[in-house]
Design a protein around this motif. Structure first.
Motif, PDB file in Angstrom:
ATOM      1  N   GLN A   1       0.820  -1.206   0.000  1.00 44.62           N
ATOM      2  CA  GLN A   1       0.000   0.000   0.000  1.00 44.62           C
ATOM      3  C   GLN A   1       0.859   1.263   0.000  1.00 44.62           C
ATOM      4  O   GLN A   1       0.557   2.237  -0.713  1.00 44.62           O
ATOM      5  CB  GLN A   1      -0.927  -0.008   1.213  1.00 44.62           C
ATOM      6  N   LEU A   2       1.929   1.257   0.774  1.00 42.77           N
ATOM      7  CA  LEU A   2       2.821   2.418   0.799  1.00 42.77           C
ATOM      8  C   LEU A   2       3.466   2.633  -0.557  1.00 42.77           C
ATOM      9  O   LEU A   2       3.600   3.777  -1.027  1.00 42.77           O
ATOM     10  CB  LEU A   2       3.894   2.224   1.877  1.00 42.77           C
ATOM     11  N   ARG A   3       3.840   1.553  -1.218  1.00 52.81           N
ATOM     12  CA  ARG A   3       4.460   1.686  -2.532  1.00 52.81           C
ATOM     13  C   ARG A   3       3.464   2.234  -3.557  1.00 52.81           C
ATOM     14  O   ARG A   3       3.815   3.084  -4.393  1.00 52.81           O
ATOM     15  CB  ARG A   3       5.015   0.334  -2.986  1.00 52.81           C
TER      16      ARG A   3
ATOM     17  N   ALA B   1      14.392  12.098  -2.074  1.00 47.89           N
ATOM     18  CA  ALA B   1      13.827  11.390  -0.926  1.00 47.89           C
ATOM     19  C   ALA B   1      12.352  11.755  -0.850  1.00 47.89           C
ATOM     20  O   ALA B   1      11.996  12.926  -0.738  1.00 47.89           O
ATOM     21  CB  ALA B   1      14.540  11.785   0.362  1.00 47.89           C
ATOM     22  N   LEU B   2      11.491  10.741  -0.933  1.00 48.63           N
ATOM     23  CA  LEU B   2      10.051  10.942  -0.849  1.00 48.63           C
ATOM     24  C   LEU B   2       9.570  10.549   0.541  1.00 48.63           C
ATOM     25  O   LEU B   2       9.791   9.428   0.989  1.00 48.63           O
ATOM     26  CB  LEU B   2       9.331  10.097  -1.901  1.00 48.63           C
ATOM     27  N   HIS B   3       8.912  11.474   1.225  1.00 53.19           N
ATOM     28  CA  HIS B   3       8.397  11.236   2.573  1.00 53.19           C
ATOM     29  C   HIS B   3       6.875  11.081   2.493  1.00 53.19           C
ATOM     30  O   HIS B   3       6.187  11.945   1.935  1.00 53.19           O
ATOM     31  CB  HIS B   3       8.748  12.395   3.505  1.00 53.19           C
ATOM     32  N   LEU B   4       6.376   9.992   3.064  1.00 56.29           N
ATOM     33  CA  LEU B   4       4.938   9.754   3.155  1.00 56.29           C
ATOM     34  C   LEU B   4       4.544   9.725   4.625  1.00 56.29           C
ATOM     35  O   LEU B   4       5.010   8.864   5.375  1.00 56.29           O
ATOM     36  CB  LEU B   4       4.566   8.417   2.506  1.00 56.29           C
ATOM     37  N   CYS B   5       3.702  10.644   5.034  1.00 53.55           N
ATOM     38  CA  CYS B   5       3.286  10.749   6.436  1.00 53.55           C
ATOM     39  C   CYS B   5       1.787  10.509   6.537  1.00 53.55           C
ATOM     40  O   CYS B   5       1.013  11.086   5.758  1.00 53.55           O
ATOM     41  CB  CYS B   5       3.625  12.126   7.005  1.00 53.55           C
ATOM     42  N   GLN B   6       1.386   9.681   7.479  1.00 50.34           N
ATOM     43  CA  GLN B   6      -0.041   9.463   7.680  1.00 50.34           C
ATOM     44  C   GLN B   6      -0.723  10.773   8.029  1.00 50.34           C
ATOM     45  O   GLN B   6      -0.216  11.555   8.836  1.00 50.34           O
ATOM     46  CB  GLN B   6      -0.270   8.422   8.776  1.00 50.34           C
ATOM     47  N   LYS B   7      -1.878  11.001   7.424  1.00 53.58           N
ATOM     48  CA  LYS B   7      -2.575  12.271   7.615  1.00 53.58           C
ATOM     49  C   LYS B   7      -3.033  12.448   9.059  1.00 53.58           C
ATOM     50  O   LYS B   7      -3.028  13.569   9.589  1.00 53.58           O
ATOM     51  CB  LYS B   7      -3.762  12.355   6.661  1.00 53.58           C
ATOM     52  N   ASP B   8      -3.432  11.354   9.698  1.00 61.87           N
ATOM     53  CA  ASP B   8      -3.897  11.422  11.079  1.00 61.87           C
ATOM     54  C   ASP B   8      -2.754  11.872  11.987  1.00 61.87           C
ATOM     55  O   ASP B   8      -1.724  11.205  12.082  1.00 61.87           O
ATOM     56  CB  ASP B   8      -4.411  10.048  11.520  1.00 61.87           C
ATOM     57  N   GLY B   9      -2.906  13.003  12.621  1.00 61.51           N
ATOM     58  CA  GLY B   9      -1.879  13.533  13.509  1.00 61.51           C
ATOM     59  C   GLY B   9      -0.817  14.372  12.817  1.00 61.51           C
ATOM     60  O   GLY B   9       0.100  14.872  13.474  1.00 61.51           O
TER      61      GLY B   9
ATOM     62  N   VAL C   1      -2.377  12.421  -0.692  1.00 63.49           N
ATOM     63  CA  VAL C   1      -2.470  11.290  -1.601  1.00 63.49           C
ATOM     64  C   VAL C   1      -3.457  10.289  -1.031  1.00 63.49           C
ATOM     65  O   VAL C   1      -3.307   9.850   0.122  1.00 63.49           O
ATOM     66  CB  VAL C   1      -1.101  10.609  -1.806  1.00 63.49           C
ATOM     67  N   GLN C   2      -4.446   9.937  -1.830  1.00 64.64           N
ATOM     68  CA  GLN C   2      -5.423   8.935  -1.421  1.00 64.64           C
ATOM     69  C   GLN C   2      -5.794   8.103  -2.640  1.00 64.64           C
ATOM     70  O   GLN C   2      -6.037   8.644  -3.718  1.00 64.64           O
ATOM     71  CB  GLN C   2      -6.664   9.584  -0.815  1.00 64.64           C
ATOM     72  N   ILE C   3      -5.813   6.788  -2.459  1.00 71.41           N
ATOM     73  CA  ILE C   3      -6.097   5.863  -3.540  1.00 71.41           C
ATOM     74  C   ILE C   3      -7.328   5.049  -3.168  1.00 71.41           C
ATOM     75  O   ILE C   3      -7.473   4.603  -2.024  1.00 71.41           O
ATOM     76  CB  ILE C   3      -4.909   4.911  -3.799  1.00 71.41           C
ATOM     77  N   GLU C   4      -8.170   4.846  -4.145  1.00 69.32           N
ATOM     78  CA  GLU C   4      -9.361   4.025  -3.913  1.00 69.32           C
ATOM     79  C   GLU C   4      -8.947   2.624  -3.465  1.00 69.32           C
ATOM     80  O   GLU C   4      -7.975   2.049  -3.971  1.00 69.32           O
ATOM     81  CB  GLU C   4     -10.176   3.949  -5.207  1.00 69.32           C
ATOM     82  N   ASP C   5      -9.673   2.079  -2.502  1.00 71.27           N
ATOM     83  CA  ASP C   5      -9.443   0.747  -1.934  1.00 71.27           C
ATOM     84  C   ASP C   5      -8.260   0.704  -0.963  1.00 71.27           C
ATOM     85  O   ASP C   5      -7.900  -0.365  -0.475  1.00 71.27           O
ATOM     86  CB  ASP C   5      -9.215  -0.316  -3.030  1.00 71.27           C
ATOM     87  N   ILE C   6      -7.613   1.862  -0.706  1.00 71.85           N
ATOM     88  CA  ILE C   6      -6.567   1.935   0.316  1.00 71.85           C
ATOM     89  C   ILE C   6      -7.056   2.862   1.416  1.00 71.85           C
ATOM     90  O   ILE C   6      -7.369   4.036   1.164  1.00 71.85           O
ATOM     91  CB  ILE C   6      -5.227   2.442  -0.271  1.00 71.85           C
ATOM     92  N   ASP C   7      -7.157   2.337   2.610  1.00 69.18           N
ATOM     93  CA  ASP C   7      -7.774   3.081   3.706  1.00 69.18           C
ATOM     94  C   ASP C   7      -6.996   4.328   4.096  1.00 69.18           C
ATOM     95  O   ASP C   7      -7.560   5.389   4.339  1.00 69.18           O
ATOM     96  CB  ASP C   7      -7.936   2.184   4.947  1.00 69.18           C
ATOM     97  N   GLN C   8      -5.675   4.179   4.196  1.00 65.16           N
ATOM     98  CA  GLN C   8      -4.906   5.303   4.720  1.00 65.16           C
ATOM     99  C   GLN C   8      -4.723   6.416   3.690  1.00 65.16           C
ATOM    100  O   GLN C   8      -4.597   6.163   2.494  1.00 65.16           O
ATOM    101  CB  GLN C   8      -3.544   4.829   5.240  1.00 65.16           C
ATOM    102  N   GLU C   9      -4.724   7.630   4.205  1.00 66.18           N
ATOM    103  CA  GLU C   9      -4.473   8.814   3.389  1.00 66.18           C
ATOM    104  C   GLU C   9      -3.173   9.442   3.887  1.00 66.18           C
ATOM    105  O   GLU C   9      -2.944   9.529   5.091  1.00 66.18           O
ATOM    106  CB  GLU C   9      -5.625   9.799   3.524  1.00 66.18           C
ATOM    107  N   CYS C  10      -2.317   9.849   2.968  1.00 63.63           N
ATOM    108  CA  CYS C  10      -0.993  10.343   3.341  1.00 63.63           C
ATOM    109  C   CYS C  10      -0.763  11.771   2.847  1.00 63.63           C
ATOM    110  O   CYS C  10      -1.378  12.225   1.888  1.00 63.63           O
ATOM    111  CB  CYS C  10       0.094   9.441   2.756  1.00 63.63           C
TER     112      CYS C  10
END
Length: 356
Positions: free
Chosen positions: A12-14, A67-75, A114-123
Motif C-alpha cells: 500500500q505504501l508503494r 527522498a520521498l516522505h509519506l506521512c499518515q494524515k492522522d496527527g 495522496v489517497q487511492i481508492e481501496d486503500i484506507d490510509q491517506e498520506c
C-alpha cells in the motif's frame, strides 16, 4: 508481526508513493523503501526508458535522486512541516550550505495529499532532493569535526538574520520542558514512571541542577546573537561528509533555542570517547572561524550539557520502548556521576558522560 499484514502495508505504501510521484516533473523513477510506518521514506532514482530522451527540468536532481516522505494524515501537523520546508528552502535560496532542497509539485505545492481508492490510509507527501555524502562515527577525526563546527556556525549566522514568514511555526524550547511537569523533578512522574530509581539523593541532585539552570537562563540573552532557529539534532547521523564539505539532513527537530544548545547536542554525540576533549576543541575552533562564541560560553555550555542530560533521562522514563527502559539504570548512573560533580564544583572543565 503478521507477515501478510506487513506485506500488505508495504504494498500500500508503494502504491501511494507511485501515485504521489505522478504530481512531480521528474520523469520515470524507481522506488527503494528506506523506512516504513507512520512516516515512510523512499529513495527515488530517476532514469530514462529505452528510446526516451532524458527529462530536462528545473526539478531534476543533479544525480537523479530524491527522498520521498509519506506521512499518515492522522496527527500530521501541516503548519509545523510546512515551516520546516520553508526553512530548508530559505537556506538553499540564500546560502550555499548543503541541505536537502524541497521540490514543489507541478502546481507549486510543497506538500500534497495522496489517497487511492481501496486503500484506507491517506498520506501527506513531500519530496526533497537527495543529499549525497556519508555519515562518520568512530572514524570522526578532529579535522572532520572542525568542519562540522564551521557548518554549524554558518547555519547559526544565517539564523541570526532569518525573518520567518507569516504562519511560520516551529517548537520553542522552554525551561519547564526539562524541569517541570512530566519530568524526573515531578514527584508524580517519578513515582509512576521511574521504576523506583528516583530517591532522595537523585531528586536533590536534579533540583540543584534545575536551580542553577534557572539562574543561568535568566541572564543568558535571547537576542538574535544568542538565540534563534537551530538544527536541534546535529549528531553523527544528521551531518554528512561529501567531497570535503559538510551537509545536514534530519531537520525535523529544528526549533527556537539557544545556539549553544545546538553545540551541546553535537558534543553529546561524541561523549565518552577517548578523544572527546580533542574533538570538542576542534568543533569550537571551527565554529569560531565563522562567528565568535559568547564571553561566558564555557560556563553556559556546561549548563546546556547538564540540561541535555536531564532531557535524555526524562525521555528514557517517558518511553514505552522496553529496550530503552532497560538501559535506564545504567544511563541514570552515568548521568548522576557527572551531574553530582557539576553541582558541587566550579565550572573548571570535566568531560561530558557517554551514553551506554
Amino acid at each position: 508481526m503478521d507477515t501478510s499484514s506487513y506485506n500488505s502495508q508495504i504494498r500500500q505504501l508503494r502504491i501511494l508513493a507511485e501515485a504521489a510521484l505522478t504530481q512531480y516533473d521528474i520523469g520515470s523513477a524507481r522506488l527503494t523503501m528506506l523506512s516504513h510506518g507512520k512516516h515512510a521514506v523512499f529513495r527515488v532514482t530517476t532514469y530514462s526508458r529505452p528510446g526516451q530522451q532524458a527529462v530536462e527540468s528545473a526539478t531534476r536532481a543533479e544525480d537523479g535522486r530524491f527522498a520521498l516522505h509519506l506521512c499518515q494524515k492522522d496527527g500530521f501537523d501541516r503548519a509545523l512541516w510546512n515551516s520546516e520546508l520553508q526553512w530548508l528552502a530559505a537556506l538553499k535560496r540564500d546560502t550555499d550550505l548543503l541541505v536537502p532542497e524541497p521540490v514543489a509539485t507541478r502546481d507549486g505545492a510543497l506538500m500534497q495529499e495522496v489517497q487511492i481508492e481501496d486503500i484506507d490510509q491517506e498520506c501527506i507527501c513531500l519530496l526533497l532532493r537527495w543529499l549525497p555524502g556519508r555519515s562518520v562515527d568512530w572514524g570522526l577525526s578532529p579535522t572532520l569535526f572542525e568542519r562540522v563546527g564551521i557548518f554549524l556556525a554558518r547555519l547559526h549566522q544565517y539564523a541570526k538574520q532569518f525573518i520567518p514568514p507569516e504562519g511560520f511555526v516551529r517548537p520553542r524550547w522552554d525551561w519547564q520542558q526539562v524541569f517541570g511537569d512530566e519530568t524526573v523533578l515531578d514527584p508524580d512522574f517519578a513515582a509512576t514512571r521511574c521504576d523506583g530509581l528516583i530517591g532522595g539523593r537523585e531528586y536533590r541532585i536534579f533540583s540543584e541542577v534545575a536551580e542553577r539552570a534557572r539562574d543561568e537562563f535568566a541572564v543568558i540573552p535571547t537576542s538574535p546573537e544568542y538565540y534563534g532557529l537551530i538544527h536541534g539534532n546535529f549528531r553523527q547521523d544528521c551531518y554528512l561528509f561529501y567531497k570535503g564539505e559538510v551537509g545536514a539532513i534530519g531537520f525535523h527537530k529544528c526549533g527556537w533555542n539557544y545556539y549553544l544548545a545546538d553545540l551541546s547536542i553535537t558534543l553529546e554525540g561524541v561523549a565518552g570517547r577517548n578523544d572527546e576533549e580533542a574533538l570538542e576543541q576542534a568543533l569550537l575552533r571551527g565554529y569560531e572561524r565563522v562567528r565568535a562564541l559568547p564571553d561566558h560560553y564555557e560556563e553556559w555550555l556546561r549548563i546546556f550539557k547538564a540540561t541535555r542530560l536531564l532531557e535524555h533521562i526524562n525521555s528514557l522514563f517517558r518511553s514505552n520502548d522496553l529496550a530503552l527502559r532497560a538501559s535506564a539504570p545504567s544511563q541514570l548512573t552515568l548521568a548522576l556521576e557527572w551531574l553530582g560533580v557539576f553541582v558541587h564544583s566550579s565550572f573548571a572543565g570535566r568531560s561530558f558522560p557517554g551514553k551506554a
